[in-house]
Design a protein around this motif. Structure first.
Motif, PDB file in Angstrom:
ATOM      1  N   THR A  93      40.122 -78.855   5.497  1.00 45.12           N
ATOM      2  CA  THR A  93      39.052 -79.760   5.872  1.00 45.12           C
ATOM      3  C   THR A  93      38.635 -79.486   7.308  1.00 45.12           C
ATOM      4  O   THR A  93      39.477 -79.492   8.211  1.00 45.12           O
ATOM      5  CB  THR A  93      39.477 -81.228   5.746  1.00 45.12           C
ATOM      6  OG1 THR A  93      39.886 -81.501   4.400  1.00 45.12           O
ATOM      7  CG2 THR A  93      38.314 -82.147   6.098  1.00 45.12           C
TER       8      THR A  93
ATOM      9  N   ILE B 107      30.776 -76.254   9.988  1.00 44.18           N
ATOM     10  CA  ILE B 107      30.258 -77.613  10.043  1.00 44.18           C
ATOM     11  C   ILE B 107      29.094 -77.660  11.020  1.00 44.18           C
ATOM     12  O   ILE B 107      29.151 -77.093  12.108  1.00 44.18           O
ATOM     13  CB  ILE B 107      31.370 -78.619  10.436  1.00 44.18           C
ATOM     14  CG1 ILE B 107      30.845 -80.052  10.385  1.00 44.18           C
ATOM     15  CG2 ILE B 107      31.961 -78.279  11.797  1.00 44.18           C
ATOM     16  CD1 ILE B 107      31.947 -81.100  10.483  1.00 44.18           C
TER      17      ILE B 107
ATOM     18  N   THR C 228      29.124 -79.510   5.728  1.00 49.88           N
ATOM     19  CA  THR C 228      30.220 -78.542   5.718  1.00 49.88           C
ATOM     20  C   THR C 228      30.080 -77.562   4.571  1.00 49.88           C
ATOM     21  O   THR C 228      29.423 -77.837   3.563  1.00 49.88           O
ATOM     22  CB  THR C 228      31.580 -79.240   5.596  1.00 49.88           C
ATOM     23  OG1 THR C 228      31.633 -79.982   4.365  1.00 49.88           O
ATOM     24  CG2 THR C 228      31.806 -80.203   6.755  1.00 49.88           C
TER      25      THR C 228
ATOM     26  N   GLY D  90      27.168 -82.813  10.482  1.00 48.02           N
ATOM     27  CA  GLY D  90      28.316 -83.087   9.647  1.00 48.02           C
ATOM     28  C   GLY D  90      28.341 -82.390   8.300  1.00 48.02           C
ATOM     29  O   GLY D  90      29.284 -82.598   7.531  1.00 48.02           O
TER      30      GLY D  90
ATOM     31  N   SER E   6      36.319 -80.616  10.610  1.00 50.16           N
ATOM     32  CA  SER E   6      35.695 -81.784  11.212  1.00 50.16           C
ATOM     33  C   SER E   6      35.402 -81.473  12.675  1.00 50.16           C
ATOM     34  O   SER E   6      35.871 -80.466  13.213  1.00 50.16           O
ATOM     35  CB  SER E   6      36.585 -83.021  11.084  1.00 50.16           C
ATOM     36  OG  SER E   6      37.825 -82.828  11.739  1.00 50.16           O
ATOM     37  N   ARG E   7      34.630 -82.333  13.319  1.00 47.16           N
ATOM     38  CA  ARG E   7      34.311 -82.101  14.724  1.00 47.16           C
ATOM     39  C   ARG E   7      34.099 -83.416  15.451  1.00 47.16           C
ATOM     40  O   ARG E   7      33.741 -84.434  14.853  1.00 47.16           O
ATOM     41  CB  ARG E   7      33.072 -81.204  14.869  1.00 47.16           C
ATOM     42  CG  ARG E   7      31.783 -81.812  14.338  1.00 47.16           C
ATOM     43  CD  ARG E   7      30.647 -80.786  14.315  1.00 47.16           C
ATOM     44  NE  ARG E   7      30.145 -80.468  15.643  1.00 47.16           N
ATOM     45  CZ  ARG E   7      29.223 -79.537  15.904  1.00 47.16           C
ATOM     46  NH1 ARG E   7      28.729 -78.809  14.911  1.00 47.16           N
ATOM     47  NH2 ARG E   7      28.812 -79.327  17.150  1.00 47.16           N
TER      48      ARG E   7
END
Length: 121
Positions: A68, A51, A57, A55, A70-71
């Motif tokens: 999934t 990622i 990915t 945002g 995310s950060r």
């Protein structure tokens, strides 16, 4: 000094879920991409998911639709939500961060120590 520390690994049954976390700390000006790799016994370390700071990915084909990434940029933390786990997901999972320590330094990769994920049949 930059450190990445993974957490959240463990033993689960096939079909179960785990959520991995990785927090980066130390002298950090900016983190561009963050990613998760994994390495099982006798195999090379392969990219699982990545990622960017914006945002965007991408995922390995083997985990698309199940994992999934995310950060949280404010906390320099990346997550990996793993659902519908399979025995072949068993591996040590490593966190990677592309870090610029100061405004005048080039980016370089930093790695966590890894966290074990074991999926039983």
């Amino acid at each position: 000094q930059v450190q990445l520390v993974e957490s959240g690994g463990g033993l689960v049954q096939a079909g179960g879920s785990l959520r991995l976390s990785c927090a980066a700390s130390g002298s950090i000006f900016r983190i561009n991409a963050m990613s998760w790799y994994r390495q099982s016994l006798g195999k090379q370390r392969d990219l699982v998911a990545a990622i960017t700071s914006g945002g965007s990915t991408n995922y390995a084909d083997s985990v698309k639709g199940r994992f999934t990434i995310s950060r949280d940029n404010a906390k320099n933390t990346v997550f990996l939500q793993m659902n519908s786990l399979k025995p072949e997901d068993t591996a040590v999972y490593y966190c990677n961060g592309r870090v610029r320590r100061t405004a005048w330094d080039p980016e370089r990769d930093y790695w966590g120590q890894g966290t074990q994920v074991t999926v039983s049949s």
